[in-house]
Structures are given as structure tokens and as C-alpha cells.
Scaffold this active site. Structure first.
Site, PDB file in Angstrom:
ATOM      1  N   GLU A 157       0.545  -1.071  -0.133  1.00  0.00           N
ATOM      2  CA  GLU A 157       0.217   0.279  -0.084  1.00  0.00           C
ATOM      3  C   GLU A 157       0.883   1.385   0.379  1.00  0.00           C
ATOM      4  O   GLU A 157       0.047   2.209  -1.026  1.00  0.00           O
ATOM      5  CB  GLU A 157      -0.837  -0.113   1.022  1.00  0.00           C
ATOM      6  N   ASP A 158       2.187   1.358   0.532  1.00  0.00           N
ATOM      7  CA  ASP A 158       2.672   2.712   1.156  1.00  0.00           C
ATOM      8  C   ASP A 158       3.820   2.581   0.442  1.00  0.00           C
ATOM      9  O   ASP A 158       4.989   3.510   0.464  1.00  0.00           O
ATOM     10  CB  ASP A 158       2.617   2.796   2.322  1.00  0.00           C
TER      11      ASP A 158
END
Ligand SMILES: [Mn+2]
Length: 212
Positions: free
Chosen positions: A101-102
């Protein structure tokens, strides 16, 4: 000391990968079904190392600008210390839970390095960043009850870590209303994960009730 010899071969740092066009491997992903003992320890430590590399330039949003890696490490520790979780696949997934996600890490890369069991959990706890934030938050509430027990464990520990952070210090630019909204949203996500781990759920109920 030897001269700089560039990144290690298994998962080089991201800048190296970008110039090389990403990792290429023809071997099939490992399987960690019911992994125990030394293999389990190796899986967990490898995941911690991978997460540290991938998150190395990121900071948390708190005033102290805590290194981001403190978060996945803390999530894994919540699982062992409060949740009494000992499954290496779940603990490895806890370390890795924000890498897709990051950071530029792909879910395929997670599978190649950590196997399909870890991949499944990481995939289940990864939001689709192409969607607007409000949609992502609504989807978390909606989808929580349908996640696997392993993904629910990581979610519960992730929420507990973030709520503890929020209780300790208010992030830049957040007013009381926004903090309260975050607690309410977390309560709704946690409700969908109930029946998974009594100790984690009790700790979450405590902090949520204290702040609503
Ligand atoms: Mn997280």
C-alpha cells in the site's frame, strides 16, 4: 571494510530495481503452509528486514517524525504480546502489511519472496489506493467481516497500534472532531473483525470506549 558492492541480490533497494527494470526470477514462490521452527523464525526475520528496507525513507505523521518502520514492528509485537499469536505466516504478514500500500513493492514480489500464504494476508489488508479515501474507508468497514481470520488478526493489531498513537498525540492538522471520527470508523472496522482474538478485541474495546 570492503568497498560498496551495490545492493544484495535477493531484494535490492528500490532505486536499483528501477534502473534494472524490477526483479526477475524464474523460480516458483516458496510455500509456508504450517511453517514452524527455524523456517518460521527465518520467515519472520526476513519479513522484518524486507519491511525495513522498503519503508526506510518514510516517517510516521506524528510530531516526533517517528520512522515508519516502528509501526509494522509494533503491529507484530502487539500480535505476540497481547494476541499471543505465534503463527510465523501471520507475523511475517504483520511486518509486511503496509509495503504494498505505501511503497513500490508489488504483491507478486511478496509472493515470490514469502510465499502465497503471506501474499494472501497482505493482499487482504491492502487498500486500493486508486480509490478516493472516503471510498477506501467505507470498503474497509464493508469488507472486514469477509476477511480470513489471519487478515483479521493483522487488521485488529494495526488498528490498536494506530489508535494508541492517536491517543498519545494528535497528528498535525487534526482537530478533536477528526480524531473522534477516526475512533468511530475504527470501531466499525473492528466490529467486523470480532470473534477472532479475545485479548486484542478487549484492548480495542477499552481504547475505543475511552475515546468516544
Ligand atoms: Mn498499518
Amino acid at each position: 571494510m570492503a568497498e560498496k558492492t551495490g545492493p544484495p541480490p535477493s531484494y535490492p533497494d528500490l532505486s536499483a530495481e528501477q534502473t534494472q527494470g524490477g526483479p526477475s526470477s524464474t523460480t516458483s514462490p516458496p510455500s509456508y503452509n504450517d511453517v514452524t521452527g527455524v523456517a518460521g523464525i527465518n520467515l519472520i526475520v526476513k519479513a522484518a528486514d524486507f519491511a525495513a528496507r522498503r519503508h526506510r525513507t518514510q516517517k510516521r505523521k506524528d510530531h516526533a517524525q517517528t520512522p515508519y518502520i516502528n509501526h509494522p514492528v509494533g503491529v507484530a509485537y502487539i500480535l505476540t504480546s497481547i494476541g499471543r499469536v505465534t503463527d510465523p505466516v501471520v507475523l511475517a504478514a504483520a511486518y509486511l502489511h503496509d509495503t504494498v500500500e505505501d511503497t513500490k513493492t508489488t504483491i507478486e514480489e511478496i509472493e515470490m519472496e514469502f510465499g502465497k500464504e503471506v501474499r494472501k494476508i497482505v493482499e487482504e489488508v491492502t487498500d486500493d489506493k486508486s480509490l478516493p479515501k472516503a471510498t477506501r474507508k467505507a470498503l474497509q468497514v464493508e469488507k472486514a467481516p469477509h476477511k480470513s481470520p489471519q487478515a483479521k488478526l493483522v487488521k485488529l493489531a494495526d488498528k490498536l497500534y494506530n489508535l494508541r498513537d492517536l491517543e498519545r498525540s494528535t497528528p498535525h492538522g487534526w482537530d478533536k472532531k477528526r480524531v473522534k471520527e477516526y475512533f468511530k470508523w475504527s470501531r466499525d472496522v473492528v466490529a467486523g473483525c470480532k470473534g477472532t482474538n479475545d485479548a486484542l478485541e478487549a484492548a480495542l474495546d477499552d481504547i475505543i470506549n475511552r475515546n468516544l
